[in-house]
Design an enzyme around this catalytic site. Structure first.
Site, PDB file in Angstrom:
ATOM      1  N   LYS A  55     -20.169  26.681 -29.739  1.00  0.00           N
ATOM      2  CA  LYS A  55     -20.509  26.128 -28.434  1.00  0.00           C
ATOM      3  C   LYS A  55     -19.744  26.733 -27.252  1.00  0.00           C
ATOM      4  O   LYS A  55     -18.574  27.072 -27.348  1.00  0.00           O
ATOM      5  CB  LYS A  55     -20.245  24.622 -28.435  1.00  0.00           C
ATOM      6  N   LYS A  81      -7.999   3.156   2.433  1.00  0.00           N
ATOM      7  CA  LYS A  81      -7.222   4.360   2.146  1.00  0.00           C
ATOM      8  C   LYS A  81      -7.509   4.983   0.794  1.00  0.00           C
ATOM      9  O   LYS A  81      -7.803   6.173   0.696  1.00  0.00           O
ATOM     10  CB  LYS A  81      -5.732   4.065   2.318  1.00  0.00           C
ATOM     11  N   SER A 137       0.838  -1.207   0.000  1.00  0.00           N
ATOM     12  CA  SER A 137       0.000   0.000   0.000  1.00  0.00           C
ATOM     13  C   SER A 137       0.870   1.253   0.000  1.00  0.00           C
ATOM     14  O   SER A 137       0.365   2.369   0.031  1.00  0.00           O
ATOM     15  CB  SER A 137      -0.908  -0.001   1.234  1.00  0.00           C
ATOM     16  N   GLN A 183      -7.197  -2.487   4.468  1.00  0.00           N
ATOM     17  CA  GLN A 183      -6.246  -1.634   3.748  1.00  0.00           C
ATOM     18  C   GLN A 183      -6.911  -0.897   2.581  1.00  0.00           C
ATOM     19  O   GLN A 183      -6.432   0.130   2.129  1.00  0.00           O
ATOM     20  CB  GLN A 183      -5.083  -2.495   3.240  1.00  0.00           C
ATOM     21  N   THR A 197     -41.985  23.438  -9.615  1.00  0.00           N
ATOM     22  CA  THR A 197     -42.157  22.086  -9.092  1.00  0.00           C
ATOM     23  C   THR A 197     -42.377  21.228 -10.328  1.00  0.00           C
ATOM     24  O   THR A 197     -42.961  21.709 -11.305  1.00  0.00           O
ATOM     25  CB  THR A 197     -43.369  21.946  -8.143  1.00  0.00           C
ATOM     26  N   HIS A 198     -41.872  20.022 -10.311  1.00  0.00           N
ATOM     27  CA  HIS A 198     -41.927  19.129 -11.483  1.00  0.00           C
ATOM     28  C   HIS A 198     -41.256  19.784 -12.688  1.00  0.00           C
ATOM     29  O   HIS A 198     -41.585  19.465 -13.825  1.00  0.00           O
ATOM     30  CB  HIS A 198     -43.366  18.758 -11.846  1.00  0.00           C
ATOM     31  N   GLU A 209     -21.145  19.981 -15.279  1.00  0.00           N
ATOM     32  CA  GLU A 209     -21.466  18.593 -15.618  1.00  0.00           C
ATOM     33  C   GLU A 209     -20.522  17.620 -14.913  1.00  0.00           C
ATOM     34  O   GLU A 209     -20.933  16.578 -14.406  1.00  0.00           O
ATOM     35  CB  GLU A 209     -21.373  18.381 -17.132  1.00  0.00           C
ATOM     36  N   ASN A 253     -19.850  25.241 -23.523  1.00  0.00           N
ATOM     37  CA  ASN A 253     -20.463  24.154 -22.755  1.00  0.00           C
ATOM     38  C   ASN A 253     -20.177  24.246 -21.250  1.00  0.00           C
ATOM     39  O   ASN A 253     -19.067  24.603 -20.856  1.00  0.00           O
ATOM     40  CB  ASN A 253     -19.966  22.808 -23.271  1.00  0.00           C
ATOM     41  N   SER A 266     -16.308  23.387 -28.094  1.00  0.00           N
ATOM     42  CA  SER A 266     -16.454  22.103 -28.779  1.00  0.00           C
ATOM     43  C   SER A 266     -15.375  21.976 -29.842  1.00  0.00           C
ATOM     44  O   SER A 266     -14.974  22.971 -30.446  1.00  0.00           O
ATOM     45  CB  SER A 266     -17.834  22.041 -29.425  1.00  0.00           C
TER      46      SER A 266
HETATM   47  N1  ARG Z   1      -1.028  -1.446   5.469  1.00  0.00           N
HETATM   48  C1  ARG Z   1      -1.931  -1.991   6.432  1.00  0.00           C
HETATM   49  C2  ARG Z   1      -3.273  -1.283   6.295  1.00  0.00           C
HETATM   50  O1  ARG Z   1      -3.290  -0.268   5.716  1.00  0.00           O
HETATM   51  C3  ARG Z   1      -1.392  -1.730   7.800  1.00  0.00           C
HETATM   52  C4  ARG Z   1      -1.811  -2.698   8.835  1.00  0.00           C
HETATM   53  C5  ARG Z   1      -1.247  -4.011   8.593  1.00  0.00           C
HETATM   54  N2  ARG Z   1      -1.483  -4.902   9.632  1.00  0.00           N
HETATM   55  C6  ARG Z   1      -1.377  -6.201   9.452  1.00  0.00           C
HETATM   56  N3  ARG Z   1      -1.619  -6.950  10.452  1.00  0.00           N
HETATM   57  N4  ARG Z   1      -1.065  -6.720   8.295  1.00  0.00           N
HETATM   58  O2  ARG Z   1      -4.292  -1.755   6.727  1.00  0.00           O
END
Ligand code: ARG
Length: 465
Positions: A282, A324, A22, A321, A154-155, A289, A284, A276
């Protein structure tokens, strides 16, 4: 070498390393991680679990690592898995065995839960500031344009005349609720998991209250098992952000409609529109949007987190994990959307004549005419019937109420007199809506007063957090 490598004889499969890492995204938690670790190390020394000297080596090492990461001098290695391991390994390399003592009475499970809360508390304040800025621009726009009358719908059918400012203030109060929800979400997450260990707590004589105070948490979590597996605070934020995006998306939908030639109520600034590639004429409303579109993206993050959590047995599981990227993306999207929306709103130009013309066409004062008859003694249902017939008559003739003469009115009811011509003026219709929260100018000015106080309270809360 893995910090957890002791029981393993084999190397991690390369694909597994890539799949489970991660670091590429949780590196943005580095500041919170350093901050949390410094507080933890200080506490360990205070409680006599490590020496003062070891703690100061750890703290200095962590500060240096923090500076290196900030300055782009830190080399990230995917084999570290995540930011927590990357920092700890580097610390050990830097300061030697003392670095290996940092993880005493701690687990990555309570560590990551703490880091994420620290991160989100800060982001809530940033989001709150952006939201107040938007409310301020909205209030300015409403105050500047208090004289503009437009059709209310309304509507999506013309319904009754109202002030453009009344419409703007409707969104102000939606955003006030969003702000309250942000505050509530902040309060809920203001509880510190650190000291929960992997799941069961720790046998070391730690001082959690001290760490909570150092890190600015209001309290410590009550149950270690809950604390390491709880991501409700992520879902709370995603839900608050989703509803905020709903509001922005509805607003944008109206800006898109109103800037069409068919409505022609507003002009979006060129800086907030695009052209465009084929049609030279155009202009836009792509920003509006895209905001509408990006709301779906934030809802998706909420759905994904609900799904991640729903089947998880206690306590920590690696599924967590996934919190995040969902959270980071929603935070970034919401903040960016608030900024760009506020800019678009600040540069928007209303077209008062067009709005007023639309309010004068389509019998929007029909309810006022019925109310007029009610004041002359007719039961409302009968008055409704009379005015319904009048509308039908006008539609056949292809005219509006103000093109009828008194004798025409009298064909429908003997109660009509000269006074009706005042009643059917859209300004008077608006002026007459004097009930609390109504669209009469005085009532809308009352909303300005409330809104000014709301903004002051919100700013005060932000200053105190
Ligand atoms: N990178 C892990 C997370 O974001 C950290 C915690 C990891 N803990 C474990 N027991 N593997 O959740």
């Amino acid at each position: 070498m893995k910090l957890w490598g002791g029981r393993f004889k084999k190397k991690t499969d390369e694909l597994v390393e890539e799949y489970t890492a991660s670091l590429s995204f949780d590196c943005r938690l580095y500041k919170c991680d350093v901050q949390g670790s410094i507080a933890h190390a200080n506490m360990l020394a205070r409680c006599g679990i490590i020496s003062r000297d070891e703690a100061s080596k750890i703290v200095n090492g962590l500060r240096e690592i923090g500076r290196d990461i900030k300055g782009g001098k830190f080399s990230f290695d995917i084999a570290d898995e995540d930011i927590h391991m990357a920092i700890e390994r580097t610390l050990i390399e830097k300061i030697g065995p003392a670095g290996g003592k940092l993880h005493t009475a701690r687990s990555r499970n309570d560590q990551v839960a703490t880091d994420l809360r620290l991160f989100l508390k800060d982001e809530i304040l940033t989001t709150g500031n952006l939201l107040v800025e938007l409310q301020r621009i909205l209030l300015d726009l409403a105050e500047e344009n208090i004289g503009i009358v437009m059709p209310g719908y309304t509507h999506l059918q013309r319904a009754q005349p109202m002030l453009f400012s009344h419409y703007l203030m409707a969104y102000f109060f939606m955003f006030q609720r969003d702000f309250k929800r942000l505050k509530c979400c902040y309060k809920w997450m203001d509880s510190m998991p650190l000291g929960s260990g992997a799941l069961a707590g720790t046998s070391f004589p730690i001082d959690r209250e001290f760490v909570a105070k150092e890190l600015g948490f209001y309290k410590v979590s009550e149950n270690s098992l809950d604390a390491v597996s709880d991501r409700d605070f992520v879902i709370d934020f995603l839900a608050v952000a989703s509803l905020l995006m709903v509001h922005l998306s509805r607003f944008c939908e109206e800006l898109v409609l109103w800037s069409t030639e068919e409505f022609d109520f507003i002009e979006l600034d060129e800086a907030y529109t695009t052209g465009s590639s084929i049609m030279p004429q155009k202009k836009n409303p792509d920003v509006a949007e895209l905001i509408r579109g990006k709301s779906g993206r934030v809802f998706g993050r909420l759905m994904s987190m609900l799904t991640v959590l729903k089947g998880l047995p206690l306590a920590y599981n690696r599924d967590l994990q996934e919190d995040k990227e969902a959270l980071f993306d929603a935070v970034d999207t919401t903040k960016m959307t608030l900024k760009v929306f506020t800019g678009m709103l600040a540069s928007l130009k209303p077209k008062p004549e067009k709005m007023k013309m639309a309010a004068e066409e389509g019998y929007l004062v029909a309810t006022d005419v019925a109310d007029y008859l009610v004041r002359k003694g007719l039961p409302f249902r009968e008055a409704h019937e009379v005015v319904g017939k009048m509308v039908n008559f006008c539609l056949k003739r292809g005219c509006q109420f103000d093109q009828l003469e008194l004798k025409d009115y009298r064909r429908f009811s003997p109660h009509f007199d000269e006074g009706i011509f005042e009643v059917i003026r859209v300004e008077n219709s608006v002026e007459s809506k004097v009930s609390q929260g109504g669209t009469s100018p005085d009532r809308v000015r009352e909303q300005f007063g409330i809104a000014t106080k709301v903004i002051a309270d919100e700013e005060k809360w932000l200053r105190n957090h």
